[in-house]
Design an enzyme around this catalytic site. Structure first.
Site, PDB file in Angstrom:
ATOM      1  N   GLY A  21       0.888  -1.208   0.191  1.00  0.00           N
ATOM      2  CA  GLY A  21       0.170  -0.114  -0.149  1.00  0.00           C
ATOM      3  C   GLY A  21       0.657   1.186  -0.232  1.00  0.00           C
ATOM      4  N   ALA A  22       1.986   1.271  -0.447  1.00  0.00           N
ATOM      5  CA  ALA A  22       2.770   2.382  -0.751  1.00  0.00           C
ATOM      6  C   ALA A  22       2.746   3.255  -1.902  1.00  0.00           C
ATOM      7  CB  ALA A  22       4.370   1.928  -0.440  1.00  0.00           C
ATOM      8  N   GLY A  25      -0.687   8.023   0.018  1.00  0.00           N
ATOM      9  CA  GLY A  25      -1.072   8.099   1.550  1.00  0.00           C
ATOM     10  C   GLY A  25       0.062   7.617   2.375  1.00  0.00           C
ATOM     11  N   ILE A  26      -0.383   7.004   3.561  1.00  0.00           N
ATOM     12  CA  ILE A  26       0.548   6.491   4.711  1.00  0.00           C
ATOM     13  C   ILE A  26       1.417   5.612   4.307  1.00  0.00           C
ATOM     14  CG2 ILE A  26       0.445   5.347   6.780  1.00  0.00           C
ATOM     15  CD1 ILE A  26      -2.435   6.338   7.409  1.00  0.00           C
ATOM     16  N   GLY A  27       1.195   4.888   3.339  1.00  0.00           N
ATOM     17  CA  GLY A  27       2.156   3.829   2.918  1.00  0.00           C
ATOM     18  C   GLY A  27       3.192   4.509   2.147  1.00  0.00           C
ATOM     19  N   SER A 150      -6.842  -0.267  12.715  1.00  0.00           N
ATOM     20  CA  SER A 150      -7.896   0.965  12.554  1.00  0.00           C
ATOM     21  C   SER A 150      -8.520   1.042  13.855  1.00  0.00           C
ATOM     22  CB  SER A 150      -8.846   0.936  11.237  1.00  0.00           C
ATOM     23  OG  SER A 150      -9.595   1.721  11.433  1.00  0.00           O
ATOM     24  N   TYR A 175     -15.899  -3.717   7.900  1.00  0.00           N
ATOM     25  CA  TYR A 175     -14.518  -3.239   7.991  1.00  0.00           C
ATOM     26  C   TYR A 175     -13.791  -3.405   9.389  1.00  0.00           C
ATOM     27  CZ  TYR A 175     -11.020   0.416   7.624  1.00  0.00           C
ATOM     28  OH  TYR A 175      -9.653   1.065   7.794  1.00  0.00           O
TER      29      TYR A 175
END
Length: 309
Positions: A21-22, A25-27, A150, A175
């Site tokens: 997930g890079a 965003g955060i990744g 989360s 979720y």
């Protein structure tokens, strides 16, 4: 408020870090921080073009950075297996794994290529299969594995009788289950590593709330425009109540490579939705070691991915 974490990061030169997930965003922030600390970073991404744009931006920001992308669709166990085979063929030990990628709140129930509920299948089962597949390389590197959960897990519950939400689907409950499963897996991985002498440490991180693209317009997910939640979070970030994308990445960085990081730790913002990273108390749904073991066993059964004897 938890104890504020040691923000120092030791030199990571010569180490190999894998961050899912890079490409956003955060990744992307975590990958940049690891590259800046000297690590060679591999970014498994679903979109090669999007991933390469982020990789190039990291190379521009960090002269000499070694950053590459590989293809990975966590909603496909075949894609996970293909990536695992690539790493195993390379034969190089992995020092850091950050399981960061995720999807959130499709408007209607969707399923992965393997017919798992999309959020559970992508956020948890895909990362479960990836981590177990890479386990020999993680053991060789005495790796630090970080799992991004989360705030939804704080009030989450596991729907044990219907893990894939085929009956009475509720998007936020699904979720919350997916991110609780992530955290339970993190705890069981650390427990099994300790018991088996694997040398792997496994930690949980949570980013608080920040205006990432998880709730932004994603036509491929069936969401043609930003959700109302995304707009509200952006407002909270602008007035300093919620975190920024950069600050939300800090707990994951500290969990992955911080000086004081140890196994079975939970790192999050010092306030529930924002603030400096701190070691925080496990939320109640994360505390059950029986649930952690049960989730591992259920995940093996669902994915068909098991530890080699």
């Amino acid at each position: 408020m938890g104890r504020i974490a040691d923000l120092s990061i030791p030199d990571q030169t010569g180490k190999l870090a894998v961050v899912t997930g890079a490409s956003d965003g955060i990744g992307a922030v975590i990958a940049t921080r690891l590259a800046r600390s000297g690590a060679e970073v591999v970014m498994p991404v679903r979109s090669a073009a999007k991933g390469e744009r982020v990789a190039e931006s990291i190379r521009s920001a960090v002269p000499g950075a070694k950053v590459t992308t590989r293809l990975l669709d966590l909603s496909s166990l075949n894609s996970v297996a293909a990536l695992v085979n690539d790493f195993v063929s390379d034969g190089r030990a992995i020092d850091v794994l950050v399981n960061n990628a995720g999807v959130m709140q499709p408007p209607e129930r969707q399923v992965t290529q393997d017919n798992f509920e999309l959020q559970f299948g992508t956020n948890h089962l895909g990362h479960f299969a990836l981590t177990l597949g890479l386990l020999p390389l993680l053991r060789a590197g005495s790796a630090r594995v970080t799992h991004q959960t989360s705030i939804a897990a704080r009030s989450g519950a596991i729907n044990w009788d219907d893990l894939n939400w085929e009956r009475s689907y509720a998007v936020m409950k699904a979720y919350g289950q997916s991110k609780l499963a992530v955290a339970l897996f993190a705890r069981e991985l650390d427990a099994r590593s300790r018991a088996g002498g694997w040398g792997i440490t496994s930690n949980i991180a949570h980013p608080g709330i920040s205006p990432t693209n998880l709730l932004a317009a994603q036509p491929g997910l069936g969401r043609p425009k930003d959700s109302a939640g995304r707009r509200l979070i952006g407002l909270l970030a602008r007035v300093g109540i919620a975190g920024t994308v950069d600050s939300a990445a800090e707990p994951g960085v500290i969990a992955a490579v911080g000086n004081a990081s140890r196994g079975d730790q939970f790192i999050g913002p010092s306030r529930l939705i924002g603030g400096p990273p701190a070691q925080v108390e496990l939320w109640k749904p994360l505390r059950s070691t029986d649930a952690a073991r049960r989730m591992w066993e259920a995940s093996e059964e669902l994915t068909g991915v098991r530890l080699s004897s």
